[in-house]
Scaffold this motif. Structure first.
Motif, PDB file in Angstrom:
ATOM      1  N   PRO A 210       1.376  -5.067  -2.231  1.00  0.00           N
ATOM      2  CA  PRO A 210       2.057  -4.661  -0.993  1.00  0.00           C
ATOM      3  C   PRO A 210       1.319  -5.146   0.254  1.00  0.00           C
ATOM      4  O   PRO A 210       1.945  -5.507   1.251  1.00  0.00           O
ATOM      5  N   ALA A 213       2.239  -8.739   0.762  1.00  0.00           N
ATOM      6  CA  ALA A 213       3.603  -8.835   1.285  1.00  0.00           C
ATOM      7  C   ALA A 213       3.646  -8.459   2.760  1.00  0.00           C
ATOM      8  O   ALA A 213       4.358  -9.074   3.560  1.00  0.00           O
ATOM      9  N   TRP A 214       2.829  -7.466   3.130  1.00  0.00           N
ATOM     10  CA  TRP A 214       2.782  -7.006   4.518  1.00  0.00           C
ATOM     11  C   TRP A 214       2.240  -8.086   5.452  1.00  0.00           C
ATOM     12  O   TRP A 214       2.868  -8.410   6.465  1.00  0.00           O
ATOM     13  N   ASN A 331       9.596  -9.066   5.001  1.00  0.00           N
ATOM     14  CA  ASN A 331       9.682  -7.946   4.066  1.00  0.00           C
ATOM     15  C   ASN A 331       9.499  -6.649   4.850  1.00  0.00           C
ATOM     16  O   ASN A 331       8.387  -6.165   5.047  1.00  0.00           O
ATOM     17  N   ALA A 334       7.755  -3.658   2.894  1.00  0.00           N
ATOM     18  CA  ALA A 334       6.298  -3.778   2.789  1.00  0.00           C
ATOM     19  C   ALA A 334       5.628  -3.444   4.120  1.00  0.00           C
ATOM     20  O   ALA A 334       4.566  -2.811   4.151  1.00  0.00           O
ATOM     21  N   GLN A 380       1.163   4.307  -2.656  1.00  0.00           N
ATOM     22  CA  GLN A 380       0.028   3.666  -1.982  1.00  0.00           C
ATOM     23  C   GLN A 380      -1.232   4.538  -1.995  1.00  0.00           C
ATOM     24  O   GLN A 380      -2.185   4.252  -1.273  1.00  0.00           O
TER      25      GLN A 380
END
Length: 488
Positions: A210, A213-214, A331, A334, A380
């Motif tokens: 993640p 992706a962030w 995204n 994300a 998370q």
């Protein structure tokens, strides 16, 4: 004007018969008497006449018009507002007359940089700032970036440099100092990436986590904003976006997220992918930063390993990270997830700082979150635990604030840090009450001073401004202390 350069007045005189006339071509023989004692007027036309021919007279016109191809008209003219009528309008008229085209598409009118007190910089006043002094003290990139941050919609901006009134030498420029700190941040972050590339082989960036992706999604958004900002000449916004991404998102968070995968003994597949993502994001960020900071970005980019097919000899001529190319990384999910992680971790860290709790001390936290966010936080949790050094007691929409805990609002959630046994609340109340009393006295003292007409009439404007700024600082601290007391 008796200038050593410029366009000589196109008037010719005959010393034999007194003939005189304006001619566009050189005259050697008098057309009236045939005499050879002909000379051109030795004066030159006004500077503005010469300047209005600038866009085409410097590029081969009229003898080599082919040199103009591809260079006329240009994209933009950058200028100050005080010569719009004197120069810009005349350039347009001359170009339209001689070439039948307007010489540039856009006119970018930049702000006038004033001295710290708002007056015009002047050699006679000794309040001017020599760019070479700024470069010597802070570096060219820092000076350049600071100037970009000053570009707003305002017509005038004040430069914060302090100048010695006697020697007229530069003492300091806090904003340029901050820009130099940003240059240092870029250098150190790049050295971190370059120092963790053992076993690296080139490859494509992949959103394996993640956090990956962030950062890739944030990079895509940055490319979009910077590209558009430059095309619209919004250089201050561009500088702000670049600073926020590189300092806050890349350095403070993504590099932190990456450290676990780079440690000795980490999964080699995850390590390699993290290396590739770090190199890709850093490479792209340096390209986007290059127009604002050409020197440090060029020096660092040349040390990075480049992907196959990258044939550019220098960053200056490397491919621009086009928004269309990076759009595949967008995204939103994300971004929401990791921003929530960063918010929770920041809430815990600020609580530690506020109450003097060691970063090594594990804290227990409870999170009250909307139902649609609970699953995101649970997914998370490992990342939150590793970064904030916490034990997550519970996450739910019905969570209640535990006794002896503080609360921080984060993206619609409430983060409760359990402080039982970690903070002496009575001692903390006493300390804060004492600090509040002192701040109240400081504010009252300045209020009395600033409401005195005699003081305001006699004191220098810059001294009054300093007192007002100090009063605002004390008031802000007082408000924060009052909030902490109420929380206790």
């Amino acid at each position: 004007r008796q200038l050593w350069w410029g366009h000589r007045i196109p008037v010719f005189y005959c010393a034999d018969c007194g003939w005189e006339d304006a001619c566009m071509e050189d005259v050697d023989v008098c057309p009236k008497c045939g005499g050879h004692h002909v000379h051109q007027d030795e004066d030159v036309l006004d500077t503005w006449f010469s300047s209005q021919l600038w866009t085409f007279a410097t590029q081969g016109w009229p003898n080599h018009p082919e040199q103009l191809e591809g260079h006329h008209p240009t994209t933009a003219l950058v200028t100050a507002r005080d010569i719009i009528a004197l120069w810009v309008a005349r350039m347009i008229m001359s170009s339209t007359y001689f070439l039948d085209e307007i010489p540039f598409h856009d006119v970018v009118i930049y702000a006038t940089i004033l001295a710290k007190d708002g007056s015009r910089m002047s050699k006679s006043k000794g309040n001017g700032v020599d760019p070479m002094d700024l470069i010597a003290k802070y570096g060219a990139d820092a000076m350049r970036f600071n100037l970009l941050t000053l570009v707003t919609n305002n017509q005038d901006v004040r430069f914060d440099a302090d100048i010695d009134p006697k020697t007229h030498e530069l003492i300091s420029s806090p904003r340029t100092e901050q820009a130099r700190a940003f240059v240092t941040k870029i250098w150190n972050a790049s050295r971190f990436v370059l120092g963790n590339l053992e076993g690296f082989t080139p490859g494509e960036p992949v959103a394996a986590t993640p956090a990956d992706a962030w950062i890739l999604s944030r990079l895509a958004g940055l490319s979009e904003r910077v590209t558009q900002g430059i095309s619209e000449y919004k250089f201050g916004e561009v500088a702000s976006d670049l600073h926020a991404f590189f300092w806050n998102e890349f350095c403070d968070w993504y590099i932190e997220f990456s450290k676990a995968s780079l440690r000795e003994g980490a999964d080699p597949v995850a390590r390699l992918q993290t290396q590739r993502n770090l190199v890709f994001v850093l490479d792209s960020a340096l390209r986007l930063l290059h127009p604002a900071m050409p020197f440090v970005t060029e020096a660092l980019w040349e040390q990075l390993p480049h992907a196959e097919g990258e044939n550019a000899e220098a960053l200056m001529v490397a491919t621009w990270p086009e928004p269309e190319t990076l759009a595949r990384f967008k995204n939103a999910e994300a971004e929401r997830a990791i921003e929530l992680v960063c918010g929770v971790v920041s809430a815990v860290r600020s609580t530690r700082a506020r109450y003097g709790i060691s970063p090594k001390q594990e804290l227990a936290i409870t999170v009250k979150a909307p139902a649609e966010v609970v699953s995101t936080i649970n997914e998370q949790q490992d990342l939150i635990v590793s970064l904030a050094r916490v034990n997550v007691v519970g996450v739910s929409a019905e969570a209640e604030k535990p006794a002896a805990s503080n609360a921080t609002l984060v993206s619609g959630c409430e983060v409760y840090c359990h402080l039982e046994g970690l903070v002496d609340f009575e001692a903390e109340r006493a300390r804060l009450s004492k600090e509040r009393e002192k701040l109240e006295k400081d504010v009252a003292k300045l209020d009395k001073k600033l409401s005195n007409p005699g003081y305001l009439a006699k004191a220098k404007p810059e001294i009054v401004e300093k007192d007002k700024a100090k009063r605002a600082e004390f008031a802000a601290k007082l408000e924060l202390v009052a909030q902490q007391i109420a929380e206790l």
